[in-house]
Write a protein that holds these residues in place. Structure first.
Motif, PDB file in Angstrom:
ATOM      1  N   THR A  47      -3.731   0.834 -10.731  1.00  6.70           N
ATOM      2  CA  THR A  47      -4.923   1.004 -10.065  1.00  6.70           C
ATOM      3  C   THR A  47      -5.818   0.596 -11.327  1.00  6.70           C
ATOM      4  OG1 THR A  47      -4.935   3.477 -10.326  1.00  6.70           O
ATOM      5  CG2 THR A  47      -3.548   1.855  -8.510  1.00  6.70           C
ATOM      6  N   LEU A  48      -7.316   0.890 -10.627  1.00  8.01           N
ATOM      7  CA  LEU A  48      -8.566   1.381 -11.152  1.00  8.01           C
ATOM      8  C   LEU A  48      -8.612   2.608 -11.261  1.00  8.01           C
ATOM      9  CD1 LEU A  48     -10.831  -1.471 -10.283  1.00  8.01           C
ATOM     10  CD2 LEU A  48     -10.264  -1.420 -12.792  1.00  8.01           C
ATOM     11  N   PRO A  49      -9.647   3.185 -11.989  1.00  5.97           N
ATOM     12  CA  PRO A  49      -9.448   4.326 -11.865  1.00  5.97           C
ATOM     13  C   PRO A  49     -10.141   5.327 -10.039  1.00  5.97           C
ATOM     14  CG  PRO A  49     -10.480   4.048 -14.286  1.00  5.97           C
ATOM     15  CD  PRO A  49     -10.341   3.129 -12.922  1.00  5.97           C
ATOM     16  N   ASP A  50     -10.687   4.035  -9.841  1.00  2.00           N
ATOM     17  CA  ASP A  50     -11.054   4.994  -8.049  1.00  2.00           C
ATOM     18  C   ASP A  50     -10.001   4.496  -6.828  1.00  2.00           C
ATOM     19  OD1 ASP A  50     -10.940   1.921  -8.257  1.00  2.00           O
ATOM     20  OD2 ASP A  50     -13.023   1.899  -7.565  1.00  2.00           O
ATOM     21  N   GLY A  51      -8.746   4.201  -7.326  1.00  2.00           N
ATOM     22  CA  GLY A  51      -7.618   3.785  -6.762  1.00  2.00           C
ATOM     23  C   GLY A  51      -7.155   3.200  -6.648  1.00  2.00           C
ATOM     24  N   SER A  52      -8.755   1.316  -6.639  1.00  2.00           N
ATOM     25  CA  SER A  52      -8.548  -0.354  -5.612  1.00  2.00           C
ATOM     26  C   SER A  52      -7.455  -0.662  -7.177  1.00  2.00           C
ATOM     27  CB  SER A  52      -9.749  -0.869  -5.955  1.00  2.00           C
ATOM     28  OG  SER A  52     -10.189  -0.485  -7.392  1.00  2.00           O
TER      29      SER A  52
ATOM     30  N   ASN B  51       0.804  -0.936  -0.110  1.00  2.00           N
ATOM     31  CA  ASN B  51       0.127   0.074   0.084  1.00  2.00           C
ATOM     32  C   ASN B  51       0.718   1.317  -0.001  1.00  2.00           C
ATOM     33  OD1 ASN B  51      -2.597  -1.345  -0.105  1.00  2.00           O
ATOM     34  ND2 ASN B  51      -2.701  -1.437   2.223  1.00  2.00           N
ATOM     35  N   SER B  52       2.251   1.162  -0.070  1.00  2.00           N
ATOM     36  CA  SER B  52       2.808   2.380  -0.071  1.00  2.00           C
ATOM     37  C   SER B  52       3.052   2.681  -1.526  1.00  2.00           C
ATOM     38  CB  SER B  52       3.858   1.914   1.228  1.00  2.00           C
ATOM     39  OG  SER B  52       4.993   1.010   0.367  1.00  2.00           O
ATOM     40  N   TYR B  53       2.937   2.017  -2.326  1.00  2.00           N
ATOM     41  CA  TYR B  53       3.161   2.302  -3.749  1.00  2.00           C
ATOM     42  C   TYR B  53       1.980   3.263  -4.052  1.00  2.00           C
ATOM     43  CZ  TYR B  53       3.824   2.160  -9.144  1.00  2.00           C
ATOM     44  OH  TYR B  53       4.468   2.118  -9.826  1.00  2.00           O
ATOM     45  N   GLU B  54       2.905   4.446  -4.581  1.00  2.00           N
ATOM     46  CA  GLU B  54       1.486   6.150  -4.011  1.00  2.00           C
ATOM     47  C   GLU B  54       1.209   5.925  -5.248  1.00  2.00           C
ATOM     48  OE1 GLU B  54       4.313   9.704  -4.220  1.00  2.00           O
ATOM     49  OE2 GLU B  54       6.008   8.232  -3.068  1.00  2.00           O
ATOM     50  N   PHE B  55       1.481   5.632  -6.661  1.00  2.00           N
ATOM     51  CA  PHE B  55       1.104   6.047  -8.513  1.00  2.00           C
ATOM     52  C   PHE B  55      -0.146   4.975  -8.675  1.00  2.00           C
ATOM     53  CE2 PHE B  55       5.402   7.057  -7.547  1.00  2.00           C
ATOM     54  CZ  PHE B  55       5.380   7.998  -8.249  1.00  2.00           C
ATOM     55  N   SER B  56      -0.714   4.896  -9.747  1.00  2.00           N
ATOM     56  CA  SER B  56      -1.593   4.517 -10.807  1.00  2.00           C
ATOM     57  C   SER B  56      -1.100   3.726 -11.401  1.00  2.00           C
ATOM     58  CB  SER B  56      -2.832   4.644 -11.122  1.00  2.00           C
ATOM     59  OG  SER B  56      -2.011   5.788 -12.181  1.00  2.00           O
TER      60      SER B  56
ATOM     61  N   SER C 262      -1.547  -6.575   2.336  1.00  2.00           N
ATOM     62  CA  SER C 262      -1.974  -5.192   1.819  1.00  2.00           C
ATOM     63  C   SER C 262      -1.066  -5.357   0.948  1.00  2.00           C
ATOM     64  CB  SER C 262      -0.536  -4.767   3.291  1.00  2.00           C
ATOM     65  OG  SER C 262       0.511  -5.098   3.414  1.00  2.00           O
ATOM     66  N   ILE C 263      -0.216  -6.675  -0.116  1.00  2.00           N
ATOM     67  CA  ILE C 263       0.322  -6.893  -0.656  1.00  2.00           C
ATOM     68  C   ILE C 263      -0.406  -7.515  -1.585  1.00  2.00           C
ATOM     69  CG2 ILE C 263       2.717  -8.550  -1.308  1.00  2.00           C
ATOM     70  CD1 ILE C 263       3.455  -6.825   0.663  1.00  2.00           C
ATOM     71  N   LYS C 264      -0.392  -7.013  -3.173  1.00  2.00           N
ATOM     72  CA  LYS C 264      -1.249  -7.655  -4.220  1.00  2.00           C
ATOM     73  C   LYS C 264      -0.414  -7.987  -5.497  1.00  2.00           C
ATOM     74  CE  LYS C 264      -4.790  -6.343  -2.719  1.00  2.00           C
ATOM     75  NZ  LYS C 264      -5.679  -7.126  -1.714  1.00  2.00           N
ATOM     76  N   GLU C 265      -0.111  -8.794  -6.225  1.00  2.00           N
ATOM     77  CA  GLU C 265       0.132  -9.135  -6.919  1.00  2.00           C
ATOM     78  C   GLU C 265      -0.373  -8.918  -8.215  1.00  2.00           C
ATOM     79  OE1 GLU C 265       3.147 -13.243  -8.580  1.00  2.00           O
ATOM     80  OE2 GLU C 265       2.314 -13.146  -6.841  1.00  2.00           O
TER      81      GLU C 265
END
Length: 162
Positions: free
Chosen positions: A93-98, A63-68, A106-109
């Motif tokens: 990310t999607l346009p809504d930031g998800s 979650n500390s990654y701050e870019f889309s 907290s980790i996404k692949e």
């Protein structure tokens, strides 16, 4: 008769579960920080020089990654010395930031397409390198320490059909 049908279904099930994975490797980044001068290198020797393959870049972020999005520079060198360099942009990310990546917590692949239907005609070791090319809007210089990327992976799969 029922045993014969069960056996045939079992064989089909096993074949359906077979993976086409040819190579999978990850590089972890120190404390989730990817330095601009840290080029990640992957080496692989394909076992099949006739089949088509798909190449993926796997990115794990927190979650500390701050870019889309994520800009990457890739370089793939074949055993004969031929080199292909690409600059790529991937949506994170999607346009809504998800997050687009999968995972719980907290980790996404994210499994990102790099190349499809590639035939590794040359036998030997292929060298693949990845570096990030992120910069803030309006900034001339790139980001020296990209936070939030925990791991980068290279995955090569045989295509399911010839």
């Amino acid at each position: 008769m029922a045993n014969k049908i069960f056996f045939i279904l079992f064989i089909f099930l096993i074949q359906a579960c077979e993976t086409n994975l040819e190579h999978s490797e990850y590089k972890s980044l120190n404390n989730g920080i990817w330095k601009a001068d840290n080029t990640l290198n992957f080496n692989f020797s394909p076992s099949d020089s006739l089949s088509k393959h798909h190449i993926f870049i796997n990115v794990r972020n927190d979650n500390s990654y701050e870019f889309s999005n994520l800009f990457l520079i890739t370089e793939m060198e074949s055993p004969n010395g031929e080199t292909v360099i690409d600059t790529l942009e991937f949506e994170m990310t999607l346009p809504d930031g998800s997050w687009l990546g999968k995972g719980m917590g907290s980790i996404k692949e994210s499994k990102l397409w790099f190349r499809e239907n590639i035939v590794f005609a040359d036998s030997g070791v292929y060298n693949f390198s990845i570096s990030h090319a992120m910069r803030k809007n309006g900034a001339v210089g790139g980001i020296q320490e990209l936070k939030g990327i925990t791991d980068i992976g290279l995955q090569i799969e045989k295509t399911p059909f010839p």
